[in-house]
Write a protein that holds these residues in place. Structure first.
Motif, PDB file in Angstrom:
ATOM      1  N   VAL A  29       0.827  -1.208   0.000  1.00 23.21           N
ATOM      2  CA  VAL A  29       0.000   0.000   0.000  1.00 23.21           C
ATOM      3  C   VAL A  29       0.862   1.260   0.000  1.00 23.21           C
ATOM      4  CG1 VAL A  29      -0.341   0.277   2.497  1.00 23.21           C
ATOM      5  CG2 VAL A  29      -2.116   0.996   0.912  1.00 23.21           C
ATOM      6  N   ALA A  30       2.047   1.199   0.558  1.00 22.23           N
ATOM      7  CA  ALA A  30       2.930   2.357   0.583  1.00 22.23           C
ATOM      8  C   ALA A  30       3.447   2.687  -0.815  1.00 22.23           C
ATOM      9  CB  ALA A  30       4.096   2.121   1.529  1.00 22.23           C
ATOM     10  N   GLY A  31       3.396   1.734  -1.734  1.00 20.65           N
ATOM     11  CA  GLY A  31       3.885   1.961  -3.083  1.00 20.65           C
ATOM     12  C   GLY A  31       2.862   2.575  -4.019  1.00 20.65           C
ATOM     13  N   VAL A  32       1.663   2.832  -3.522  1.00 20.27           N
ATOM     14  CA  VAL A  32       0.615   3.419  -4.362  1.00 20.27           C
ATOM     15  C   VAL A  32       0.942   4.889  -4.624  1.00 20.27           C
ATOM     16  CG1 VAL A  32      -1.823   4.050  -4.444  1.00 20.27           C
ATOM     17  CG2 VAL A  32      -1.143   1.827  -3.531  1.00 20.27           C
ATOM     18  N   ASP A  33       0.839   5.292  -5.876  1.00 23.48           N
ATOM     19  CA  ASP A  33       1.086   6.678  -6.260  1.00 23.48           C
ATOM     20  C   ASP A  33      -0.159   7.505  -5.935  1.00 23.48           C
ATOM     21  OD1 ASP A  33       1.638   9.119  -7.406  1.00 23.48           O
ATOM     22  OD2 ASP A  33       2.092   8.305  -9.392  1.00 23.48           O
ATOM     23  N   ILE A  34      -0.148   8.119  -4.764  1.00 26.32           N
ATOM     24  CA  ILE A  34      -1.314   8.851  -4.283  1.00 26.32           C
ATOM     25  C   ILE A  34      -1.638  10.034  -5.191  1.00 26.32           C
ATOM     26  CG2 ILE A  34      -0.096  10.392  -2.692  1.00 26.32           C
ATOM     27  CD1 ILE A  34      -3.417   8.618  -1.979  1.00 26.32           C
ATOM     28  N   ASP A  35      -0.629  10.611  -5.833  1.00 23.51           N
ATOM     29  CA  ASP A  35      -0.883  11.720  -6.759  1.00 23.51           C
ATOM     30  C   ASP A  35      -1.655  11.239  -7.981  1.00 23.51           C
ATOM     31  OD1 ASP A  35       0.376  13.644  -5.162  1.00 23.51           O
ATOM     32  OD2 ASP A  35       2.340  13.193  -6.027  1.00 23.51           O
ATOM     33  N   ALA A  36      -1.323  10.048  -8.478  1.00 18.62           N
ATOM     34  CA  ALA A  36      -2.049   9.485  -9.622  1.00 18.62           C
ATOM     35  C   ALA A  36      -3.489   9.169  -9.231  1.00 18.62           C
ATOM     36  CB  ALA A  36      -1.351   8.224 -10.131  1.00 18.62           C
ATOM     37  N   VAL A  37      -3.683   8.650  -8.037  1.00 21.69           N
ATOM     38  CA  VAL A  37      -5.034   8.375  -7.546  1.00 21.69           C
ATOM     39  C   VAL A  37      -5.818   9.684  -7.454  1.00 21.69           C
ATOM     40  CG1 VAL A  37      -6.379   7.576  -5.556  1.00 21.69           C
ATOM     41  CG2 VAL A  37      -4.382   6.263  -6.309  1.00 21.69           C
ATOM     42  N   GLY A  38      -5.193  10.698  -6.926  1.00 18.43           N
ATOM     43  CA  GLY A  38      -5.842  12.007  -6.818  1.00 18.43           C
ATOM     44  C   GLY A  38      -6.227  12.576  -8.170  1.00 18.43           C
ATOM     45  N   ARG A  39      -5.350  12.417  -9.161  1.00 20.78           N
ATOM     46  CA  ARG A  39      -5.660  12.915 -10.508  1.00 20.78           C
ATOM     47  C   ARG A  39      -6.861  12.188 -11.100  1.00 20.78           C
ATOM     48  NH1 ARG A  39      -0.031  13.136 -10.668  1.00 20.78           N
ATOM     49  NH2 ARG A  39       0.129  11.087 -11.653  1.00 20.78           N
ATOM     50  N   ARG A  40      -6.924  10.881 -10.924  1.00 21.37           N
ATOM     51  CA  ARG A  40      -8.055  10.101 -11.444  1.00 21.37           C
ATOM     52  C   ARG A  40      -9.356  10.513 -10.766  1.00 21.37           C
ATOM     53  NH1 ARG A  40      -6.325   9.410 -15.799  1.00 21.37           N
ATOM     54  NH2 ARG A  40      -4.681   7.938 -16.139  1.00 21.37           N
ATOM     55  N   LEU A  41      -9.313  10.693  -9.452  1.00 16.26           N
ATOM     56  CA  LEU A  41     -10.515  11.105  -8.734  1.00 16.26           C
ATOM     57  C   LEU A  41     -10.942  12.506  -9.148  1.00 16.26           C
ATOM     58  CD1 LEU A  41      -9.762   9.673  -5.185  1.00 16.26           C
ATOM     59  CD2 LEU A  41     -11.331   8.756  -6.904  1.00 16.26           C
ATOM     60  N   GLU A  42      -9.982  13.374  -9.367  1.00 19.44           N
ATOM     61  CA  GLU A  42     -10.296  14.733  -9.828  1.00 19.44           C
ATOM     62  C   GLU A  42     -10.918  14.685 -11.220  1.00 19.44           C
ATOM     63  OE1 GLU A  42     -10.907  18.709 -10.141  1.00 19.44           O
ATOM     64  OE2 GLU A  42     -10.339  17.622  -8.329  1.00 19.44           O
ATOM     65  N   GLU A  43     -10.418  13.803 -12.074  1.00 22.01           N
ATOM     66  CA  GLU A  43     -10.983  13.659 -13.413  1.00 22.01           C
ATOM     67  C   GLU A  43     -12.444  13.187 -13.342  1.00 22.01           C
ATOM     68  OE1 GLU A  43     -10.031  11.238 -17.551  1.00 22.01           O
ATOM     69  OE2 GLU A  43      -8.546  11.241 -15.946  1.00 22.01           O
ATOM     70  N   ALA A  44     -12.713  12.206 -12.484  1.00 21.93           N
ATOM     71  CA  ALA A  44     -14.084  11.716 -12.308  1.00 21.93           C
ATOM     72  C   ALA A  44     -14.971  12.835 -11.756  1.00 21.93           C
ATOM     73  CB  ALA A  44     -14.099  10.507 -11.378  1.00 21.93           C
ATOM     74  N   HIS A  45     -14.452  13.579 -10.817  1.00 19.28           N
ATOM     75  CA  HIS A  45     -15.193  14.694 -10.234  1.00 19.28           C
ATOM     76  C   HIS A  45     -15.533  15.726 -11.296  1.00 19.28           C
ATOM     77  CE1 HIS A  45     -15.294  18.682  -8.174  1.00 19.28           C
ATOM     78  NE2 HIS A  45     -16.166  18.033  -7.437  1.00 19.28           N
ATOM     79  N   GLN A  46     -14.570  16.036 -12.155  1.00 14.74           N
ATOM     80  CA  GLN A  46     -14.799  17.043 -13.185  1.00 14.74           C
ATOM     81  C   GLN A  46     -15.861  16.590 -14.187  1.00 14.74           C
ATOM     82  OE1 GLN A  46     -13.621  20.165 -12.987  1.00 14.74           O
ATOM     83  NE2 GLN A  46     -15.112  20.491 -14.596  1.00 14.74           N
ATOM     84  N   ILE A  47     -15.899  15.305 -14.497  1.00 15.43           N
ATOM     85  CA  ILE A  47     -16.938  14.783 -15.381  1.00 15.43           C
ATOM     86  C   ILE A  47     -18.313  15.029 -14.758  1.00 15.43           C
ATOM     87  CG2 ILE A  47     -17.953  12.669 -16.339  1.00 15.43           C
ATOM     88  CD1 ILE A  47     -15.011  11.638 -16.597  1.00 15.43           C
ATOM     89  N   LEU A  48     -18.434  14.752 -13.470  1.00 15.94           N
ATOM     90  CA  LEU A  48     -19.711  14.963 -12.779  1.00 15.94           C
ATOM     91  C   LEU A  48     -20.085  16.436 -12.708  1.00 15.94           C
ATOM     92  CD1 LEU A  48     -19.313  12.384  -9.893  1.00 15.94           C
ATOM     93  CD2 LEU A  48     -20.813  12.210 -11.882  1.00 15.94           C
ATOM     94  N   VAL A  49     -19.120  17.289 -12.416  1.00 19.80           N
ATOM     95  CA  VAL A  49     -19.386  18.727 -12.347  1.00 19.80           C
ATOM     96  C   VAL A  49     -19.844  19.243 -13.713  1.00 19.80           C
ATOM     97  CG1 VAL A  49     -18.282  20.994 -12.081  1.00 19.80           C
ATOM     98  CG2 VAL A  49     -17.869  19.195 -10.393  1.00 19.80           C
ATOM     99  N   SER A  50     -19.166  18.824 -14.767  1.00 20.98           N
ATOM    100  CA  SER A  50     -19.540  19.262 -16.119  1.00 20.98           C
ATOM    101  C   SER A  50     -20.947  18.789 -16.479  1.00 20.98           C
ATOM    102  CB  SER A  50     -18.536  18.724 -17.135  1.00 20.98           C
ATOM    103  OG  SER A  50     -17.269  19.290 -16.914  1.00 20.98           O
TER     104      SER A  50
END
Length: 58
Positions: A29-50
């Motif tokens: 779990v320590a090897g997970v790229d939290i920034d990449a996870v954040g970018r994906r979640l932000e992308e999903a969020h932006q789809i919903l906002v749009s």
């Protein structure tokens, strides 16, 4: 922006499918790229906002 619920779900599913599986009990779990996870979640969020903005304007 498309306001078809099925299309929006498909777009969100596609974005979330790219998220790594995170199991807090797994030793890697320590090897997970939290920034990449954040970018994906932000992308999903932006789809919903749009989509919501399109519905409001429509």
């Amino acid at each position: 922006m498309n306001t078809d619920p099925q299309q929006i779900r498909a777009e969100i599913d596609a974005v979330l499918a790219e998220l790594p599986s995170v199991d807090p009990d797994h030793p890697d779990v320590a090897g997970v790229d939290i920034d990449a996870v954040g970018r994906r979640l932000e992308e999903a969020h932006q789809i919903l906002v749009s989509a919501l903005e399109s519905v409001e304007k429509g």
